[in-house]
Structures are given as structure tokens and as C-alpha cells.
Design a protein around this motif. Structure first.
Motif, PDB file in Angstrom:
ATOM      1  N   ILE A 263      61.653 109.190  50.334  1.00 59.28           N
ATOM      2  CA  ILE A 263      61.980 110.614  50.338  1.00 59.28           C
ATOM      3  C   ILE A 263      63.248 110.878  51.142  1.00 59.28           C
ATOM      4  CG2 ILE A 263      59.620 111.417  49.992  1.00 59.28           C
ATOM      5  CD1 ILE A 263      59.422 111.889  52.987  1.00 59.28           C
ATOM      6  N   ASN A 264      63.913 111.963  50.806  1.00 59.76           N
ATOM      7  CA  ASN A 264      65.160 112.350  51.457  1.00 59.76           C
ATOM      8  C   ASN A 264      64.864 113.059  52.777  1.00 59.76           C
ATOM      9  OD1 ASN A 264      67.736 113.017  52.110  1.00 59.76           O
ATOM     10  ND2 ASN A 264      68.269 113.884  50.123  1.00 59.76           N
ATOM     11  N   ASN A 265      64.255 112.320  53.678  1.00 57.13           N
ATOM     12  CA  ASN A 265      63.911 112.821  55.003  1.00 57.13           C
ATOM     13  C   ASN A 265      63.798 111.605  55.908  1.00 57.13           C
ATOM     14  OD1 ASN A 265      62.490 113.689  57.354  1.00 57.13           O
ATOM     15  ND2 ASN A 265      61.731 115.473  56.228  1.00 57.13           N
ATOM     16  N   ALA A 266      64.780 111.416  56.774  1.00 58.92           N
ATOM     17  CA  ALA A 266      64.862 110.197  57.564  1.00 58.92           C
ATOM     18  C   ALA A 266      63.629 109.984  58.438  1.00 58.92           C
ATOM     19  CB  ALA A 266      66.119 110.225  58.432  1.00 58.92           C
ATOM     20  N   LEU A 267      62.984 111.065  58.868  1.00 61.74           N
ATOM     21  CA  LEU A 267      61.835 110.953  59.761  1.00 61.74           C
ATOM     22  C   LEU A 267      60.657 110.277  59.080  1.00 61.74           C
ATOM     23  CD1 LEU A 267      60.640 111.585  62.540  1.00 61.74           C
ATOM     24  CD2 LEU A 267      59.968 113.839  61.648  1.00 61.74           C
ATOM     25  N   PHE A 268      60.527 110.490  57.766  1.00 62.90           N
ATOM     26  CA  PHE A 268      59.365 109.987  57.051  1.00 62.90           C
ATOM     27  C   PHE A 268      59.725 108.933  55.997  1.00 62.90           C
ATOM     28  CE2 PHE A 268      58.541 114.573  57.982  1.00 62.90           C
ATOM     29  CZ  PHE A 268      57.709 114.354  59.066  1.00 62.90           C
ATOM     30  N   ASN A 269      60.947 108.422  56.043  1.00 66.68           N
ATOM     31  CA  ASN A 269      61.402 107.506  55.000  1.00 66.68           C
ATOM     32  C   ASN A 269      61.336 106.041  55.415  1.00 66.68           C
ATOM     33  OD1 ASN A 269      62.389 107.271  52.305  1.00 66.68           O
ATOM     34  ND2 ASN A 269      64.422 106.787  53.102  1.00 66.68           N
ATOM     35  N   GLY A 270      60.876 105.770  56.627  1.00 66.13           N
ATOM     36  CA  GLY A 270      60.818 104.395  57.089  1.00 66.13           C
ATOM     37  C   GLY A 270      62.184 103.731  57.009  1.00 66.13           C
ATOM     38  N   SER A 271      62.223 102.486  56.556  1.00 68.26           N
ATOM     39  CA  SER A 271      63.493 101.766  56.410  1.00 68.26           C
ATOM     40  C   SER A 271      64.199 102.105  55.115  1.00 68.26           C
ATOM     41  CB  SER A 271      63.249 100.253  56.484  1.00 68.26           C
ATOM     42  OG  SER A 271      62.726  99.891  57.750  1.00 68.26           O
ATOM     43  N   GLY A 272      63.529 102.898  54.254  1.00 66.90           N
ATOM     44  CA  GLY A 272      64.137 103.336  53.010  1.00 66.90           C
ATOM     45  C   GLY A 272      64.208 102.233  51.963  1.00 66.90           C
ATOM     46  N   ASN A 273      64.572 102.639  50.766  1.00 66.39           N
ATOM     47  CA  ASN A 273      64.813 101.682  49.681  1.00 66.39           C
ATOM     48  C   ASN A 273      66.248 101.180  49.832  1.00 66.39           C
ATOM     49  OD1 ASN A 273      65.266 100.294  47.330  1.00 66.39           O
ATOM     50  ND2 ASN A 273      64.431 101.854  45.977  1.00 66.39           N
ATOM     51  N   GLN A 274      66.394  99.914  50.160  1.00 64.80           N
ATOM     52  CA  GLN A 274      67.704  99.350  50.462  1.00 64.80           C
ATOM     53  C   GLN A 274      68.302  98.565  49.293  1.00 64.80           C
ATOM     54  OE1 GLN A 274      67.290  97.061  54.085  1.00 64.80           O
ATOM     55  NE2 GLN A 274      66.409  98.778  55.212  1.00 64.80           N
ATOM     56  N   GLY A 275      67.688  98.677  48.128  1.00 66.30           N
ATOM     57  CA  GLY A 275      68.124  97.887  46.983  1.00 66.30           C
ATOM     58  C   GLY A 275      69.559  98.120  46.567  1.00 66.30           C
ATOM     59  N   HIS A 276      70.121  99.273  46.899  1.00 64.01           N
ATOM     60  CA  HIS A 276      71.502  99.586  46.524  1.00 64.01           C
ATOM     61  C   HIS A 276      72.501  98.624  47.148  1.00 64.01           C
ATOM     62  CE1 HIS A 276      71.997 101.320  50.578  1.00 64.01           C
ATOM     63  NE2 HIS A 276      70.762 101.783  50.393  1.00 64.01           N
ATOM     64  N   ALA A 277      72.137  97.985  48.271  1.00 64.31           N
ATOM     65  CA  ALA A 277      73.094  97.157  49.014  1.00 64.31           C
ATOM     66  C   ALA A 277      73.097  95.703  48.578  1.00 64.31           C
ATOM     67  CB  ALA A 277      72.782  97.228  50.510  1.00 64.31           C
ATOM     68  N   PHE A 278      71.964  95.173  48.168  1.00 72.61           N
ATOM     69  CA  PHE A 278      71.820  93.718  48.066  1.00 72.61           C
ATOM     70  C   PHE A 278      72.520  93.111  46.863  1.00 72.61           C
ATOM     71  CE2 PHE A 278      67.652  95.004  50.154  1.00 72.61           C
ATOM     72  CZ  PHE A 278      68.199  94.939  51.427  1.00 72.61           C
ATOM     73  N   PHE A 279      72.707  93.882  45.807  1.00 70.84           N
ATOM     74  CA  PHE A 279      73.366  93.377  44.602  1.00 70.84           C
ATOM     75  C   PHE A 279      74.850  93.738  44.575  1.00 70.84           C
ATOM     76  CE2 PHE A 279      68.906  94.009  43.645  1.00 70.84           C
ATOM     77  CZ  PHE A 279      68.544  92.885  42.936  1.00 70.84           C
ATOM     78  N   THR A 280      75.318  94.414  45.605  1.00 74.40           N
ATOM     79  CA  THR A 280      76.690  94.915  45.642  1.00 74.40           C
ATOM     80  C   THR A 280      77.631  93.867  46.224  1.00 74.40           C
ATOM     81  OG1 THR A 280      75.924  97.191  45.879  1.00 74.40           O
ATOM     82  CG2 THR A 280      78.194  96.736  46.523  1.00 74.40           C
ATOM     83  N   PRO A 281      78.706  93.491  45.510  1.00 69.88           N
ATOM     84  CA  PRO A 281      79.642  92.476  46.000  1.00 69.88           C
ATOM     85  C   PRO A 281      80.592  93.049  47.048  1.00 69.88           C
ATOM     86  CG  PRO A 281      80.422  93.345  43.927  1.00 69.88           C
ATOM     87  CD  PRO A 281      79.085  94.004  44.176  1.00 69.88           C
ATOM     88  N   ALA A 282      81.378  92.172  47.639  1.00 68.15           N
ATOM     89  CA  ALA A 282      82.305  92.567  48.700  1.00 68.15           C
ATOM     90  C   ALA A 282      83.584  93.150  48.124  1.00 68.15           C
ATOM     91  CB  ALA A 282      82.605  91.364  49.590  1.00 68.15           C
ATOM     92  N   TYR A 283      83.431  94.192  47.330  1.00 61.18           N
ATOM     93  CA  TYR A 283      84.579  94.814  46.665  1.00 61.18           C
ATOM     94  C   TYR A 283      85.546  95.439  47.648  1.00 61.18           C
ATOM     95  CZ  TYR A 283      82.138  99.247  47.490  1.00 61.18           C
ATOM     96  OH  TYR A 283      81.519 100.321  48.077  1.00 61.18           O
ATOM     97  N   ASP A 284      85.064  95.838  48.819  1.00 59.76           N
ATOM     98  CA  ASP A 284      85.904  96.533  49.797  1.00 59.76           C
ATOM     99  C   ASP A 284      86.884  95.601  50.491  1.00 59.76           C
ATOM    100  OD1 ASP A 284      83.747  95.236  51.037  1.00 59.76           O
ATOM    101  OD2 ASP A 284      83.825  96.552  52.777  1.00 59.76           O
ATOM    102  N   GLN A 285      86.798  94.304  50.219  1.00 53.08           N
ATOM    103  CA  GLN A 285      87.724  93.358  50.834  1.00 53.08           C
ATOM    104  C   GLN A 285      88.971  93.120  49.977  1.00 53.08           C
ATOM    105  OE1 GLN A 285      85.593  89.778  51.927  1.00 53.08           O
ATOM    106  NE2 GLN A 285      84.021  90.909  53.057  1.00 53.08           N
ATOM    107  N   PHE A 286      89.116  93.912  48.920  1.00 53.15           N
ATOM    108  CA  PHE A 286      90.247  93.736  48.012  1.00 53.15           C
ATOM    109  C   PHE A 286      91.177  94.947  48.095  1.00 53.15           C
ATOM    110  CE2 PHE A 286      86.942  90.996  46.533  1.00 53.15           C
ATOM    111  CZ  PHE A 286      87.599  89.856  46.106  1.00 53.15           C
TER     112      PHE A 286
END
Length: 511
Positions: A263-286
Motif C-alpha cells: 500500500i501507498n503508506n510507508a508506515l504500513f508497507n513494510g519493506s515494500g515490493n522491491q521487484g522494480h529494482a532487481f531486473f533493472t540494468p545499470a543504465y545510469d552509468q551511460f
């Protein structure tokens, strides 16, 4: 369903009432006896059993244990668990993620057992009692699904753990699967197609899980019957467009049979769904690029699609564009290459002297996966996403029905369920080739599961349960030359064996 908010609200309310009462209370009553003494306490306890699902779905641990070292994903540039992709000797009993998974699942199981041991002594409406029992037994079976697929024979208990127990041995996984079948059938029998709160277990989720368990038990007719009931009797439907399933603004859609809530509430969202980060390549290094929530956000570069996965899709398959991010757009004026403008498609050198707008596939830069994108986070650096994690989708139910019927020796009956998923996947105005009964086998089934469900925390366990892990990983994952037959199970965590006062044998191949 705001589980943590519900618990805190109830707890604060109880504290407020207690502060205004002069009634004497036994402040030293053991915690479980105090909390689970009434219907509200039982309800909060059931909510707690759900909470451990967040440790499995949307976490780096959950993704790593189900994604790495398969035929469709290999490791990316970063991360400390590459040995789970190359199957080196570092994949051993000291693996932290395996210890964490063991602990998380048993904490969920013990929480479930505590409820089930106490619920009959609590005064409440019988309908509520059966619903709580059904949800809890479903969840207990779900945690055992993870444990038995990852470790094989594990400790089985269906009663609350009191004190320190060091003499528990391993129970054969087939016996545990039968217990899981009983638990899940109880949930089927006592739950409705809809739940009081979105995100709670329903009859449809229980039937879907029952189909999976029956496949483990080789009860193929039972698996087919359970899956077909979800399709024929449930309130679900395949959406017209595959893309709509993963539309961030359409998460509670008709195709979702069971989801873990964020949920969009940091207090009750625990560690959140972090799936957005793990498949993302290091595009910012270019050059010309910086971190951008709309282009993958914070890059953890953990998982890189294999060439086999990238080439598995027909040209008219809409799932390719929904699954992969293959192009990036310049967004950093400070490092913009000469002759380029902000918003232009990035030009990559995919091999010496070869330029392309489609990103290369190396450890340093590879295609991303978009299914878990979450651009709503407060900062591009935030890992705690708000997107729900889809645990069961109706399209998988169709594929489970097809698999069960195929294994039951009824390929003609299986094909319509398989082809329904393929037909929906075609781009608008086009068609995808449908298969015949003679073309349907376990490899075509796993290929279709990859296209439909890739990156959704299913692959490693799917390959292991179908007996195809070693064959397909050797064939399609260039990092996994070391994989052996014994790798179809993980090593039992060493801490579990060290604390045991009875023989607790390690899985074959590990020390």
C-alpha cells in the motif's frame, strides 16, 4: 487490505479501554493466551499469518530463490548471490537467503498453528471460525509449498511450538503434500468466491493452490478438476489485453486470483515490493542517462534475461513488449552525447562498430523487465514499492489445467486451455499460432509459462517440480555449466542441523 493498520488500530483501541478500567487484570498472563482469547484477537492473529507472505513475494530473497539460475534468467552485474546462478560450491548450507526462507516459512507456520490450536476455545460465530480456519490452513500449506519445493523433506508440525524443540526430524515431502492437500481442501470447502477484504484467501485461490498440490501428488485428474472449477465457476476472466493485467492503475482486476498487498503508506508497507529494482540494468552509468522512475528507477542489476528467453516470443506476441524494456531515452543534459537531444532514443554500441536503439545484453547493460515497474515512489532511490504482487493469476490456472490434462493422457482436452492463453497474447489485429494436441508436451508447456509468467517468482520451482531444471538450465543458461542432478533441491540450512539433537541429514550433494 491494510493489515498492519488494522492491527495497530485495534491494539491502540484496546490499550485506551484498558487505561479507563479499574478491573483487575493478570498482566503476567502468557502473551498467546492473552491475545487469542477473543474473536478480535484471533482475527488479528490470522492477519499476522498473512504478513509473512511479504517476505516471499516482492523481496530480493524471494526473487533470487525463484529467478536466478533458471533457463530464462542469469545473474546481472551486481549482487552477492551469483553462485545461485552458476551453481558453484558457494551454494551451500551457509547461504543466508536459504536460512531466512526457512525461518520465515516456519514463523508463518507456527503462527498458523497457534491460531488453529486455540480457535475452538474462543467464542465466535461458527461462520467466522470456519473462515479463519480456512484462511490459516491455506497459508500453512502455502508456506510448506515453498519449503518442500526448495528443500524436499522438511520438519512437519501442525501444532504450536512451545519452548525449544531440538529433536524434530525430517518428514517425507510426499506426506507433507498430503497434509497440504487436506488443508487446502478445507479452505475450498469453507471459503466463498469473494472475501470480506480484497487480498484475503478465497475459494478460487484455494482451488488454484489445490491444483498445484495435486500436480505434486500426481493426482492429475484432481488437479484438472480444481483448475477448471476456478475457470468455470469463479468470478475471474482473462483480460482482453495482456498489458492491462500489469497496468499499475488496474491492479485489482478480474484476472487476479490471489495477491499479496502493498500500500501507498510507508508506515504500513513494510519493506515494500522491491521487484522494480532487481531486473533493472545499470543504465545510469551511460552518457546521457540518469536514474528515472519511468525508465526502471534504481538499478540493482540482479537478473538478466537469457538469450533463450529473449528469443522465445513470436513477433505478434504482445507479452514481449509488456515484459521487456529494450529501449531507453536520453534524460540527462549534463552528460548528453554530442548531436543528441533529451528524449531521443539512446544509441547503443551492441558490438564493435555496430550501433542500435535496442540495448545490448551484457552484464553491464541488458534488457530490463517492466512487470514490476512502480513510478509512484516518493524518490527514485526508494526501494519500498507499492505495487501488489500477483501470486495467482487466472492465466496460470488455464496453464495448470492444460498441464494436468496433458499428464492425465488427455492432450486433446488440454489444448483449448493452453491455446486460450496464447490467443489472448496476440497483438491487436493479429493472431498467434495455436498448437495441436500432438505438439503439446512439457517443454512447450514450460515455454508458454515462461512467456506468460516470466519474472513472477515461479520459474525455479516450476522447473524443479516438473523434473526439467537440470536439462533446461544446462541447455539455456550459459552460466550454469556446474549444475548437477542434486541441485533440484537446496541445501538444508546449517543452523537447523547444528541445533538438532537427533540426526538431521543434509540433502544429497551438499556438506
Amino acid at each position: 487490505m491494510q493489515r498492519y493498520q488494522l492491527f495497530i488500530t485495534v491494539l491502540c483501541g484496546c490499550m485506551a479501554l484498558a487505561s479507563c478500567s479499574l478491573e483487575e487484570k493478570d498482566l503476567y498472563k502468557p502473551v498467546p493466551e492473552s491475545i487469542y482469547s477473543d474473536a478480535a484477537g484471533i482475527g488479528n492473529g490470522v492477519t499476522g499469518v498473512y504478513s509473512k507472505l511479504r517476505e516471499l513475494y516482492g523481496s530480493q530473497k524471494g526473487f533470487t530463490l525463484t529467478t536466478m539460475g533458471t533457463d530464462i534468467f542469469q545473474h546481472g552485474k551486481d549482487g552477492g548471490y551469483k553462485f545461485m546462478d552458476d551453481y558453484s560450491t558457494a551454494l551451500n548450507a551457509s547461504n543466508g537467503y536459504l536460512q531466512d526462507l526457512w525461518n520465515d516459512c516456519y514463523e508463518g507456520i507456527n503462527a498458523a498453528n497457534t491460531i488453529l490450536d486455540r480457535i475452538d476455545a474462543v467464542e465466535m460465530e461458527e461462520a467466522a471460525r470456519n473462515r479463519y480456519k480456512a484462511e490459516t490452513r491455506f497459508l500453512r500449506a502455502h508456506y510448506y509449498y515453498w519449503l518442500t519445493l526448495q528443500f524436499g523433506d522438511v520438519v512437519y508440525t501442525d501444532h504450536e511450538t512451545k519452548g525449544v524443540i531440538t529433536d524434530a526430524g525430517r518428514t517425507p515431502k510426499a506426506d507433507i503434500w498430503k497434509k497440504m492437500q487436506e488443508d487446502t481442501q478445507f479452505a475450498v470447502d469453507h471459503l466463498d468466491w469473494t472475501a470480506p477484504d480484497y487480498g484475503r484467501v478465497t475459494k478460487g485461490a484455494a482451488l488454484h493452490q489445490l491444483a498445484r498440490i495435486n500436480l505434486l501428488l500426481k493426482d492429475y485428474e484432481g488437479a484438472a478438476t480444481a483448475a477448471r472449477r476456478v475457470i468455470d465457476e469463479g468470478p475471474y476472466q482473462l483480460l482482453d489485453r495482456y498489458a492491462d493485467v500489469f497496468d499499475y492503475n488496474n491492479q485489482q482486476n478480474a484476472e487476479i486470483v490471489f495477491a499479496v498487498q502493498y500500500i501507498n503508506n510507508a508506515l504500513f508497507n513494510g519493506s515494500g515490493n522491491q521487484g522494480h529494482a532487481f531486473f533493472t540494468p545499470a543504465y545510469d552509468q551511460f552518457a546521457g542517462l540518469k536514474r528515472d522512475a519511468a525508465q526502471g528507477g534504481r538499478p540493482y542489476t540482479r537478473f538478466r534475461p537469457t538469450a533463450f528467453f529473449r528469443n522465445l516470443f513470436d513477433s505478434n506476441d504482445s507479452r514481449f513488449d509488456v515484459t521487456f524494456r529494450i529501449c531507453w531515452f536520453y534524460n540527462n543534459s549534463a552528460t548528453l552525447p554530442a548531436g543528441r537531444q533529451l528524449g531521443d532514443t539512446v544509441i547503443w554500441e551492441t558490438s564493435p562498430g555496430v550501433m542500435s536503439t535496442i540495448a545490448p545484453n551484457t552484464d553491464n547493460m541488458h534488457w530490463g523487465v517492466k512487470k514490476h515497474d512502480d513510478a509512484t515512489r516518493a524518490s527514485v532511490q526508494d526501494l519500498a514499492g507499492f505495487r501488489d504482487f500477483f501470486v495467482f493469476r487466472l492465466s496460470e490456472t488455464y496453464l495448470l489445467a492444460a498441464e494436468a490434462l496433458l499428464l492425465a493422457g488427455r492432450p486433446d482436452d488440454a489444448v483449448p486451455y493452453f491455446n486460450a492463453v496464447r490467443a489472448r497474447a496476440a497483438k491487436p489485429g493479429t493472431t498467434l499460432p495455436l498448437i495441436t494436441a500432438g505438439e503439446l508436451n512439457m517443454d512447450t508447456m514450460l515455454d508458454e509459462r515462461a512467456r506468460e509468467l516470466g519474472g513472477e517468482e515461479l520459474r525455479w520451482m516450476d522447473l524443479a517440480r516438473t523434473g526439467k531444471l537440470v536439462e533446461r538450465v544446462k541447455l539455456h543458461n550459459p552460466n550454469a555449466a556446474n549444475i548437477k542432478a542434486y541441485h533440484v533441491l537446496r541445501p538444508i540450512p546449517q543452523a537447523q542441523r547444528d541445533l538438532s539433537t537427533v540426526p538431521f541429514p543434509q540433502n544429497e550433494g551438499y556438506f
